[in-house]
Design an enzyme around this catalytic site. Structure first.
Site, PDB file in Angstrom:
ATOM      1  N   GLU A 139      -5.337  -4.953  10.697  1.00 52.46           N
ATOM      2  CA  GLU A 139      -4.324  -3.927  10.918  1.00 52.46           C
ATOM      3  C   GLU A 139      -4.583  -3.216  12.241  1.00 52.46           C
ATOM      4  O   GLU A 139      -5.376  -2.262  12.291  1.00 52.46           O
ATOM      5  CB  GLU A 139      -4.358  -2.906   9.783  1.00 52.46           C
ATOM      6  CG  GLU A 139      -4.113  -3.510   8.416  1.00 52.46           C
ATOM      7  CD  GLU A 139      -3.581  -2.484   7.428  1.00 52.46           C
ATOM      8  OE1 GLU A 139      -2.473  -2.685   6.934  1.00 52.46           O
ATOM      9  OE2 GLU A 139      -4.260  -1.473   7.189  1.00 52.46           O
ATOM     10  N   HIS A 141      -9.556   1.165   4.963  1.00 55.79           N
ATOM     11  CA  HIS A 141      -8.269   1.355   5.639  1.00 55.79           C
ATOM     12  C   HIS A 141      -8.449   2.274   6.850  1.00 55.79           C
ATOM     13  O   HIS A 141      -9.249   3.206   6.818  1.00 55.79           O
ATOM     14  CB  HIS A 141      -7.237   1.935   4.671  1.00 55.79           C
ATOM     15  CG  HIS A 141      -5.857   1.913   5.239  1.00 55.79           C
ATOM     16  ND1 HIS A 141      -5.392   2.890   6.073  1.00 55.79           N
ATOM     17  CD2 HIS A 141      -4.869   0.990   5.128  1.00 55.79           C
ATOM     18  CE1 HIS A 141      -4.151   2.582   6.446  1.00 55.79           C
ATOM     19  NE2 HIS A 141      -3.814   1.435   5.880  1.00 55.79           N
ATOM     20  N   SER A 147       3.510  -2.123  10.370  1.00 55.06           N
ATOM     21  CA  SER A 147       4.970  -2.201  10.546  1.00 55.06           C
ATOM     22  C   SER A 147       5.542  -3.582  10.253  1.00 55.06           C
ATOM     23  O   SER A 147       6.432  -4.054  10.943  1.00 55.06           O
ATOM     24  CB  SER A 147       5.359  -1.735  11.956  1.00 55.06           C
ATOM     25  OG  SER A 147       4.954  -0.391  12.154  1.00 55.06           O
ATOM     26  N   GLY A 156       2.544   2.227  10.828  1.00 54.80           N
ATOM     27  CA  GLY A 156       3.494   3.327  10.643  1.00 54.80           C
ATOM     28  C   GLY A 156       4.210   3.733  11.919  1.00 54.80           C
ATOM     29  O   GLY A 156       4.881   4.763  11.966  1.00 54.80           O
ATOM     30  N   ASN A 206       0.868  -1.177   0.000  1.00 52.99           N
ATOM     31  CA  ASN A 206       0.000   0.000   0.000  1.00 52.99           C
ATOM     32  C   ASN A 206       0.902   1.224   0.000  1.00 52.99           C
ATOM     33  O   ASN A 206       1.489   1.564   1.029  1.00 52.99           O
ATOM     34  CB  ASN A 206      -0.885  -0.042   1.258  1.00 52.99           C
ATOM     35  CG  ASN A 206      -1.703   1.218   1.462  1.00 52.99           C
ATOM     36  OD1 ASN A 206      -1.781   2.064   0.568  1.00 52.99           O
ATOM     37  ND2 ASN A 206      -2.309   1.350   2.633  1.00 52.99           N
ATOM     38  N   GLU A 246      -6.807   4.651   7.937  1.00 53.33           N
ATOM     39  CA  GLU A 246      -6.619   6.090   7.677  1.00 53.33           C
ATOM     40  C   GLU A 246      -7.877   6.686   7.046  1.00 53.33           C
ATOM     41  O   GLU A 246      -8.220   7.840   7.297  1.00 53.33           O
ATOM     42  CB  GLU A 246      -5.363   6.299   6.810  1.00 53.33           C
ATOM     43  CG  GLU A 246      -4.104   6.079   7.637  1.00 53.33           C
ATOM     44  CD  GLU A 246      -2.922   5.500   6.892  1.00 53.33           C
ATOM     45  OE1 GLU A 246      -2.880   5.569   5.651  1.00 53.33           O
ATOM     46  OE2 GLU A 246      -2.019   4.948   7.568  1.00 53.33           O
ATOM     47  N   LYS A 265       0.156   4.243  -0.261  1.00 54.81           N
ATOM     48  CA  LYS A 265      -0.485   5.420   0.365  1.00 54.81           C
ATOM     49  C   LYS A 265      -0.264   6.670  -0.517  1.00 54.81           C
ATOM     50  O   LYS A 265      -0.217   6.538  -1.728  1.00 54.81           O
ATOM     51  CB  LYS A 265       0.029   5.600   1.795  1.00 54.81           C
ATOM     52  CG  LYS A 265      -0.141   4.321   2.630  1.00 54.81           C
ATOM     53  CD  LYS A 265       0.059   4.526   4.100  1.00 54.81           C
ATOM     54  CE  LYS A 265      -0.165   3.199   4.828  1.00 54.81           C
ATOM     55  NZ  LYS A 265      -0.063   3.323   6.268  1.00 54.81           N
TER      56      LYS A 265
HETATM   57  P1  PGA Z   1       2.799   0.239   7.687  1.00 56.43           P
HETATM   58  O1  PGA Z   1       1.341   0.453   7.067  1.00 56.43           O
HETATM   59  O2  PGA Z   1       3.358  -1.022   7.093  1.00 56.43           O
HETATM   60  O3  PGA Z   1       3.584   1.464   7.275  1.00 56.43           O
HETATM   61  O4  PGA Z   1       2.633   0.152   9.155  1.00 56.43           O
HETATM   62  C1  PGA Z   1       0.465  -0.614   6.861  1.00 56.43           C
HETATM   63  C2  PGA Z   1      -0.853  -0.104   6.304  1.00 56.43           C
HETATM   64  O5  PGA Z   1      -1.334   0.927   6.769  1.00 56.43           O
HETATM   65  O6  PGA Z   1      -1.429  -0.715   5.375  1.00 56.43           O
END
Ligand code: PGA
Length: 251
Positions: free
Chosen positions: A168, A96, A214, A174, A10, A98, A12
């Site tokens: 997640e 997601h 992460s 992140g 992803n 976010e 983003k």
């Molecule tokens: P990350 O994000 O690997 O940077 O933690 C995962 C995601 O939000 O899909």
């Protein structure tokens, strides 16, 4: 029941068209021929066509990060399933965290998007996961239960089978903090149980559940070794082809 692992990157809100082309070329170079794991990259909308061209002929599939559920019309800023399909998209990330926390995504909109994606013959990656507060206050199970049931409300077993679920935990996204392999697996087993209640054991054994938060080359192997972890949704580490490859094929 053995499920084929599925690793999706992803990206983003990262990469200009030039950067996306370069990253996609690197991804194809390192994992383009992998066939024992399903691999996808999800660039921003503006780079879907560019990346589609680069990954053509490889085993890397294209995903989008979101979609609007309506087929067309006066929805400024939105993109439909047909538009995504037409540029070569296979997978669509829905719900997601976010989107949920910054842009007003609800269980209801996740459900509408999931249905629209399925109706367009695209494959949803439905994201669920608890925040740190929810985990600490003991409402994690309730939240995940609500998110999973909400996302799949009114969806047939036949369609549910085509979905991937991404677990997640929001506190791990992140942040550099990863759920331990056991914590992740426990959540995945819980999610699979809900899917089994909704659609029966057979479907629950087919549906793949990715872990996201992460995930990196150095923790991927232990996470992917868990019985119910069937891949990963990768944010930060998907922006470096070498790291992404180290998750697709962890050492
Ligand atoms: P990350 O994000 O690997 O940077 O933690 C995962 C995601 O939000 O899909």
């Amino acid at each position: 029941m053995s499920r084929k692992n599925f690793i999706a990157g992803n990206w983003k809100m990262n990469t200009t068209a030039d950067q996306a082309r370069a990253l996609a070329q690197e991804v194809v170079a390192v994992v383009g021929q992998v066939d024992d794991v399903d691999v996808a990259v999800c660039p921003p909308y503006t780079n879907l066509a560019t990346v589609a061209e680069v990954i053509k002929g490889s085993n890397v599939k294209l995903g989008a990060q979101d979609v609007h559920w309506e087929p067309k019309g006066a929805f400024t800023g939105k993109v439909s399933c047909d538009m995504l399909k037409n540029v070569g998209v296979t997978y669509v990330i829905v719900g997601h965290s976010e989107q949920r926390s910054y842009f007003g995504e609800t269980d209801e909109t996740v459900n509408k998007k999931t249905k629209a994606v399925l109706a367009a013959d695209l494959l949803p990656i439905v994201c669920v996961g608890e925040t740190l507060e929810e985990r600490k206050s003991g409402s994690m199970d309730k939240v995940i239960d609500r998110q999973v049931r909400g996302a799949f409300d009114g969806i047939s077993a036949q369609d549910a089978e085509k979905c991937t679920i991404a677990y997640e935990p929001v506190w791990a996204i992140g942040t550099g903090e990863t759920a331990s392999p056991e914590q992740a697996n426990q959540a995945h087993v819980f999610i699979r149980k809900i899917v089994s209640e909704l659609f029966g054991e057979q479907i629950s054994n087919i549906i793949r559940i990715q872990y996201g938060g992460s995930m990196k080359p150095d923790n991927a192997k232990a996470l992917l070794a868990q019985s119910d972890v069937d891949g990963g949704l990768i944010g930060g580490a998907a922006l470096k082809a070498g790291d992404f490859a180290g998750i697709v094929q962890p050492k």
